[in-house]
Scaffold this motif. Sequence first.
Motif: not given
Length: 143
Positions: A25-36, A45-46, A38-40
């Motif tokens: 769960l910690g690994t998944v949370a770290a990946v989501v926080l790293r991608l956030q 830009i869109g 970039q998503l914004f």
Amino acid sequence: MPTRAKRRPVHGFTLMELVVVIVLLGTVAAVVLRLQPQLFSAQAIGRDTLSGLEIQRACAERLLSVRRVQGYGAVQGSAAATPTCDGLGGVAGFAANPTVLLVDANATAVNSCSSATCTATITVSKTGSAATLPPLTLQLSQY
């Protein structure tokens, strides 16, 4: 003879299973926080690209409306004294006025449509890191 007590089955998770789940769960949370972030930024830009396309569309609609209501010769580009698309921009970092380049049938830049055909190229400009939008081209004909 003493009777043996029946052992009940043990329910629940072991400590090792809980540690593995917490690490996953910690690994998944770290990946989501790293991608956030970039998503914004992709979303921004869109949104800005859509705003630029809407400015181009509005300018094209105004050119066609002037062509229908006031006549073919009333369509004016950015080089004219009173350009047709002034005031349509100014949102999402785009310039206040889109650029309208009018070219006649001889490929000569003109201020207003006067020959049998006139090509209008609409460009919107933006300062910053957003991608440049391709120009929108209209072919107007006098009939």
